[in-house]
Design a protein around this motif. Structure first.
Motif, PDB file in Angstrom:
ATOM      1  N   LYS A   1       0.851  -1.192   0.000  1.00 57.88           N
ATOM      2  CA  LYS A   1       0.000   0.000   0.000  1.00 57.88           C
ATOM      3  C   LYS A   1       0.884   1.238   0.000  1.00 57.88           C
ATOM      4  CE  LYS A   1      -3.942  -1.986   2.514  1.00 57.88           C
ATOM      5  NZ  LYS A   1      -3.394  -3.346   2.712  1.00 57.88           N
ATOM      6  N   GLY A   2       0.450   2.249  -0.715  1.00 59.69           N
ATOM      7  CA  GLY A   2       1.213   3.490  -0.750  1.00 59.69           C
ATOM      8  C   GLY A   2       0.882   4.309  -1.982  1.00 59.69           C
ATOM      9  N   PHE A   3       1.827   5.157  -2.367  1.00 64.49           N
ATOM     10  CA  PHE A   3       1.662   6.052  -3.516  1.00 64.49           C
ATOM     11  C   PHE A   3       2.648   5.624  -4.599  1.00 64.49           C
ATOM     12  CE2 PHE A   3       0.477   8.204   0.317  1.00 64.49           C
ATOM     13  CZ  PHE A   3      -0.681   8.868  -0.007  1.00 64.49           C
ATOM     14  N   PHE A   4       2.135   5.451  -5.806  1.00 60.17           N
ATOM     15  CA  PHE A   4       2.956   5.036  -6.937  1.00 60.17           C
ATOM     16  C   PHE A   4       2.876   6.103  -8.016  1.00 60.17           C
ATOM     17  CE2 PHE A   4       2.991   2.626 -11.085  1.00 60.17           C
ATOM     18  CZ  PHE A   4       4.376   2.504 -11.145  1.00 60.17           C
ATOM     19  N   ILE A   5       4.030   6.685  -8.344  1.00 54.44           N
ATOM     20  CA  ILE A   5       4.100   7.700  -9.390  1.00 54.44           C
ATOM     21  C   ILE A   5       4.844   7.091 -10.568  1.00 54.44           C
ATOM     22  CG2 ILE A   5       4.927  10.002 -10.006  1.00 54.44           C
ATOM     23  CD1 ILE A   5       4.764  10.711  -7.038  1.00 54.44           C
ATOM     24  N   LYS A   6       4.125   6.812 -11.634  1.00 55.74           N
ATOM     25  CA  LYS A   6       4.743   6.189 -12.802  1.00 55.74           C
ATOM     26  C   LYS A   6       5.710   7.145 -13.476  1.00 55.74           C
ATOM     27  CE  LYS A   6       5.235   2.987 -15.973  1.00 55.74           C
ATOM     28  NZ  LYS A   6       5.939   1.721 -15.668  1.00 55.74           N
ATOM     29  N   ARG A   7       5.291   8.401 -13.620  1.00 50.98           N
ATOM     30  CA  ARG A   7       6.152   9.393 -14.270  1.00 50.98           C
ATOM     31  C   ARG A   7       6.017  10.734 -13.554  1.00 50.98           C
ATOM     32  NH1 ARG A   7       3.775   6.633 -18.483  1.00 50.98           N
ATOM     33  NH2 ARG A   7       5.180   5.511 -19.867  1.00 50.98           N
ATOM     34  N   ALA A   8       7.122  11.438 -13.482  1.00 49.99           N
ATOM     35  CA  ALA A   8       7.141  12.775 -12.904  1.00 49.99           C
ATOM     36  C   ALA A   8       8.363  13.500 -13.457  1.00 49.99           C
ATOM     37  CB  ALA A   8       7.187  12.708 -11.381  1.00 49.99           C
ATOM     38  N   SER A   9       8.520  14.749 -13.084  1.00 47.96           N
ATOM     39  CA  SER A   9       9.687  15.524 -13.507  1.00 47.96           C
ATOM     40  C   SER A   9      10.314  16.186 -12.290  1.00 47.96           C
ATOM     41  CB  SER A   9       9.299  16.576 -14.545  1.00 47.96           C
ATOM     42  OG  SER A   9       8.417  17.528 -13.978  1.00 47.96           O
ATOM     43  N   VAL A  10      11.622  16.369 -12.350  1.00 47.68           N
ATOM     44  CA  VAL A  10      12.357  17.036 -11.285  1.00 47.68           C
ATOM     45  C   VAL A  10      13.185  18.163 -11.893  1.00 47.68           C
ATOM     46  CG1 VAL A  10      14.190  16.821  -9.566  1.00 47.68           C
ATOM     47  CG2 VAL A  10      12.462  15.047  -9.766  1.00 47.68           C
ATOM     48  N   SER A  11      13.020  19.372 -11.350  1.00 48.69           N
ATOM     49  CA  SER A  11      13.857  20.498 -11.748  1.00 48.69           C
ATOM     50  C   SER A  11      15.114  20.491 -10.894  1.00 48.69           C
ATOM     51  CB  SER A  11      13.106  21.822 -11.551  1.00 48.69           C
ATOM     52  OG  SER A  11      11.955  21.871 -12.369  1.00 48.69           O
ATOM     53  N   LEU A  12      16.271  20.619 -11.530  1.00 47.02           N
ATOM     54  CA  LEU A  12      17.535  20.631 -10.809  1.00 47.02           C
ATOM     55  C   LEU A  12      17.765  22.002 -10.168  1.00 47.02           C
ATOM     56  CD1 LEU A  12      19.787  18.694 -13.343  1.00 47.02           C
ATOM     57  CD2 LEU A  12      18.568  17.822 -11.368  1.00 47.02           C
ATOM     58  N   PRO A  13      18.704  22.084  -9.218  1.00 46.78           N
ATOM     59  CA  PRO A  13      18.964  23.359  -8.544  1.00 46.78           C
ATOM     60  C   PRO A  13      19.296  24.481  -9.531  1.00 46.78           C
ATOM     61  CG  PRO A  13      20.045  21.584  -7.375  1.00 46.78           C
ATOM     62  CD  PRO A  13      19.491  20.984  -8.639  1.00 46.78           C
TER      63      PRO A  13
END
Length: 255
Positions: free
Chosen positions: A120-132
């Motif tokens: 049980k939990g949260f599943f994120i198939k796709r996302a994006s991350v902005s670098l510093p």
């Protein structure tokens, strides 16, 4: 430093939570809820007042048996353990089922926690991350971004793979005012611990008329010995021969 779960009441614009009954008794539960994540994991972005928590909202129908999978939305946020890395979620599922897991879920080696259909939990198939922002290109006000795949958020922590190619092109990178590029980046996090990471690219040094290639690796072995929990390697590899205009010379390096 714990997460919270709120059931939302009906409003003038939202249905909130309510139960439907039929001649057999309970029929279904229309659920509207909100989850708050610990600040030790995620922090609000771009505005953080020092106390607020990142929220994920979802709406679903729970039928007889109590199991459900739901699509969800999540606030834009910053990863607490990596300041400047901003997470934007595209596809997210909430799993509260003992019978099935979200399609495509993967558990990497070293994952701590349940791995069967009772997960049980949260599943994120796709996302994006902005670098510093310090890594932004000179020609753009927007920081570079990388893709995130198979991100798991549970009581065992955060697990996911971060990947990026051609993050910024040579010589537009900002390396302390030296030009360069970040051609490839990869980071693997398992149960909120860095498992491995690597960088590859080029950097322009003032003494050379051609770029130096660099590569870096960062790893955490499975050993529980904290004194040997991190391995780091960084290599800069110039071409065999390069011109150093500052000395009016041609330099050849030997390994």
């Amino acid at each position: 430093d714990s997460w919270g779960f709120k059931f939302l009441a009906p409003t003038a614009t939202e249905p909130g939570c309510f139960v439907s009954l039929d001649c057999k008794g309970f029929k279904d539960l229309n659920l509207s809820a909100q989850v708050e994540f610990p600040r030790t994991w995620l922090k609000p972005f771009p505005t953080d007042d020092g106390t607020s928590k990142v929220k994920a909202g979802f709406r679903t129908v729970v039928s007889r048996g109590g199991n459900f999978l739901a699509a969800a939305s999540m606030d834009r946020c910053e990863i607490a353990g990596a300041p400047g890395m901003v997470l934007g979620v595209r596809e997210m599922r909430i799993d509260k089922s003992d019978e099935v897991n979200p399609d495509g879920i993967l558990f990497p080696d070293g994952y701590v926690g349940i791995k069967d259909n009772t997960w049980k939990g949260f599943f994120i198939k796709r996302a994006s991350v902005s670098l510093p922002p310090a890594l932004r290109t000179f020609s753009s006000d927007r920081p570079p971004q990388i893709a995130v795949q198979n991100l798991l958020i549970t009581r065992a922590g955060i697990t996911g793979s971060f990947r990026g190619e051609n993050v910024f092109q040579y010589p537009q990178g900002n390396f302390g005012s030296w030009g360069g590029s970040l051609d490839t980046i990869g980071v693997d996090i398992v149960s909120s611990s860095l498992r491995s990471g690597w960088l590859k690219g080029r950097i322009q040094m003032p003494i050379s008329d051609s770029p130096f290639k660099y590569s870096a690796t960062l790893s955490r072995p499975l050993s529980t010995d904290t004194a040997k929990s991190m391995r780091y390697s960084f290599v800069i590899a110039p071409a065999d021969t390069f011109k150093a205009n500052i000395w009016m010379a041609t330099i050849k390096l030997f390994s």
